[in-house]
Design a protein around this motif. Structure first.
Motif, short mmCIF file in Angstrom:
data_model
loop_
_atom_site.label_atom_id
_atom_site.label_comp_id
_atom_site.label_asym_id
_atom_site.label_seq_id
_atom_site.Cartn_x
_atom_site.Cartn_y
_atom_site.Cartn_z
N LEU A 48 52.32 34.16 56.92
CA LEU A 48 52.06 33.61 55.59
C LEU A 48 52.52 34.54 54.48
N TRP A 49 52.33 35.83 54.71
CA TRP A 49 52.58 36.79 53.64
C TRP A 49 52.71 38.20 54.21
N THR A 50 53.56 38.98 53.58
CA THR A 50 53.72 40.40 53.89
C THR A 50 53.71 41.17 52.58
N GLY A 51 52.95 42.25 52.54
CA GLY A 51 52.89 43.05 51.32
C GLY A 51 51.95 44.23 51.50
N THR A 52 51.43 44.71 50.40
CA THR A 52 50.56 45.88 50.44
C THR A 52 49.20 45.55 49.83
N ILE A 53 48.20 46.31 50.26
CA ILE A 53 46.87 46.19 49.67
C ILE A 53 47.02 46.46 48.17
N GLY A 54 46.36 45.69 47.37
CA GLY A 54 46.46 45.86 45.93
C GLY A 54 47.35 44.81 45.28
N ASP A 55 48.19 44.15 46.06
CA ASP A 55 49.02 43.07 45.52
C ASP A 55 48.11 41.89 45.22
N GLU A 56 48.26 41.32 44.03
CA GLU A 56 47.39 40.22 43.61
C GLU A 56 47.49 39.00 44.51
N THR A 57 48.63 38.80 45.13
CA THR A 57 48.83 37.64 46.00
C THR A 57 47.92 37.68 47.22
N LEU A 58 47.62 38.87 47.70
CA LEU A 58 46.82 39.03 48.91
C LEU A 58 45.50 38.29 48.83
#
Length: 94
Positions: A48-58
């Motif tokens: 669904l999603w890949t990113g880092t902690i702190g990204d608003e999308t998470l």
């Protein structure tokens, strides 16, 4: 028995070791690279999603995920962002 760890391979060919956790547990972490997935069979996952902690999308996608993977071995934000970009370009579970 569920596996606690999983490797994900990026576009570069590098493999990254992730811990398998419940999506709601992500709120307990201050930093890390994250993959959110939905299961499509025992070994097949839709990312669904890949990113880092702190990204608003998470936070908006946690409730949609069935499984979460977190990579905690990156030393700093620059490395975490590089890994997230590498994984975003090519996702394949190993």
């Amino acid at each position: 028995m569920k596996r606690r760890f999983r490797y994900w391979t990026g576009f570069s060919g590098r493999r990254y070791l992730f811990s398998v956790i419940q999506p709601d547990e992500l709120r307990d972490y201050e930093d890390g690279v994250v993959l959110l997935t939905q299961n499509r069979g025992e070994e097949e996952r839709h990312v669904l999603w890949t990113g880092t902690i702190g990204d608003e999308t998470l936070s908006s996608l946690i409730d949609q995920a069935e499984e979460a993977f977190i990579h905690l071995l990156a030393a700093n934000d620059e490395e975490r962002n590089r890994i997230a970009q590498d994984l975003t370009h090519k996702l394949s579970a190993v």
